[in-house]
Scaffold this active site. Sequence first.
Site, PDB file in Angstrom:
ATOM      1  N   ALA A 116       0.842  -1.199   0.000  1.00  0.00           N
ATOM      2  CA  ALA A 116       0.000   0.000   0.000  1.00  0.00           C
ATOM      3  C   ALA A 116       0.873   1.243   0.000  1.00  0.00           C
ATOM      4  O   ALA A 116       2.095   1.143  -0.072  1.00  0.00           O
ATOM      5  CB  ALA A 116      -0.900  -0.015   1.225  1.00  0.00           C
ATOM      6  N   ASN A 117       0.269   2.404   0.060  1.00  0.00           N
ATOM      7  CA  ASN A 117       1.031   3.640   0.248  1.00  0.00           C
ATOM      8  C   ASN A 117       0.243   4.565   1.166  1.00  0.00           C
ATOM      9  O   ASN A 117      -0.846   4.206   1.614  1.00  0.00           O
ATOM     10  CB  ASN A 117       1.340   4.300  -1.108  1.00  0.00           C
TER      11      ASN A 117
END
Length: 410
Positions: A211-212
Site C-alpha cells: 500500500a502507500n
Amino acid sequence: MSLSGKRILLIIGGGIAAYKALDLIRRLRERGASVRVVMTAAAREFVTTLSVGALSADHVFTELFDRHDEHDVGHIRLSREADLLVVAPATADLMAKLANGHANDLASTVLLATDKRVLMAPAMNPKMWSHPATRRNRATLEKDGIAFIGPARGEMAESNEAGEGRMAEPLEIVAAVEAMLDQRPKPLAGKRIIVTSGPTHEPIDPVRYIANRSSGKQGHAIAAALAKLGADVRLVSGPVTIADPAGVTTTHVETAAQMKDAVESLLPADAAVFVAAVADWRTASAAGEKIKKVAGEGPPALQMVENPDILAGVGHHSLRPGLVVGFAAETQDLIGNAEAKLRKKGADFIVANDVSHESGIGPTGVMGGDRNRVRIVSKAGVEEWPEMGKDEVAERLAALIATRLRTVVV
Ligand code: C5P
C-alpha cells in the site's frame, strides 16, 4: 460558504454516534445556521436534551403528542420551517421507517411530512449497514431523492469490529449541507467527470498487501468541489477511511486492476482527474494461502510486475475525455518530471506537488495532511499556486476545469 440565515432541522437518531451530533450543531451554528433539533426516544438514551438544547439554544422536540409543542409549533410546521432536514445519526430503523412511509413518532412523522430536501448521515454496525434490508432501504430512499453522506469505514465504537458503518465526521456533514444549500450557478451541470482517489492495495497473500500513505483527502475534495459546480462526478476510490463525498457517485475498489476496469467502464466522460496514488507494482500472483514464515528459509522472494498506468491508458484511449488531468508527487526535479508525464501520459495538465523532506509524508505533509502546495504544469507553462488547504486546492482546480471545459472542443 456561509450558512447565514439558513434553518436546519436536525433529527438525531439513537446510536453511539449521537455524541457527534452535538459537535455538528456547534459547527452548523458557527457558520451562521440556526439549528432546531428533534430527538428520537433512542437518541435520548445516548445524549441528553439538556446538552442538545444548550448547544442549539432552542427548545428540543421529542414527542409527537406533546400538547404544548403541537399547539406551539406542530409537526407540520416543524418539518416545513426549515431549509434542509439533516438526519444524523441516521439509524437503520429511521432509514427503514422513511423508506416504508412509517410515521409513528415525531422524527418519522416530520420526515414524511416535509417538503424540503433531506440529508442522511447513516451510522450503524457494519453488518447492519450491509444487510440486504438496509441496502434495499437506501436504494429506495435514494430513488425518492434523499441525499446521503457516508458512512465511512473504520473501527466501531461499541465493538472490536471494523468496516463500513461509521458516521461521517461533523465537518463532512457540514460540507454536504453547504453543497445542498448552495445556489450559486453550476457551470459544470451536465458534465460527467471521472475522479480517482486514494491508494490501491495490491495483495501479497490473503492477509498482506502493498500500500502507500495516500489518504484520499485531495481526490475526495476534488470530487466534492466538482460536484458543487454541478458536475455528475463518478469517483473511483481505493481503500480510504474518509467518507464518500456528498453528491458524488462512488465506486470502491482495492487494486489497480480493479480501478482501471472501473474507470474504463465509466467512459465516455467530459473530463477525468487522476488523483489516486496507484501502486506501481503488484506481485506477479498473490498467494492463495497466507505465506508462512519457515525457520531457516528466509523471506519469500516476491516477484513483482508492473501495474497498468490508468491515466496513460485513458490519455491515449479512443474514448479519451476532452480534458485529462494527472497528478505528480515528486521528490526531485518536480517540473521536469511533470512535463515528461504530460507527454507520456497524454494529459492536458499535471498537478505537481513536492513530497520531498518537510513537505512530504504524514499528518502534516502532502500525503496524509490537510494542506498542499501545487504547481499546474501544462503545455502553456507552469503556474505556481501558494500553499493552501486541500479543499481550497480542490475548489481552484474545479474552477480551472470548468473554465477549460468551456473552451475545449469535444
Ligand atoms: O507515474 P506516476 O505514478 O508518478 O504518475 C502519477 C499520475 O498517474 C497520477 O495522476 C496517478 O493517478 C496516475 N497513475 C495512474 N495509474 C498508475 C500510476 C499512476 O493512473 N498505474
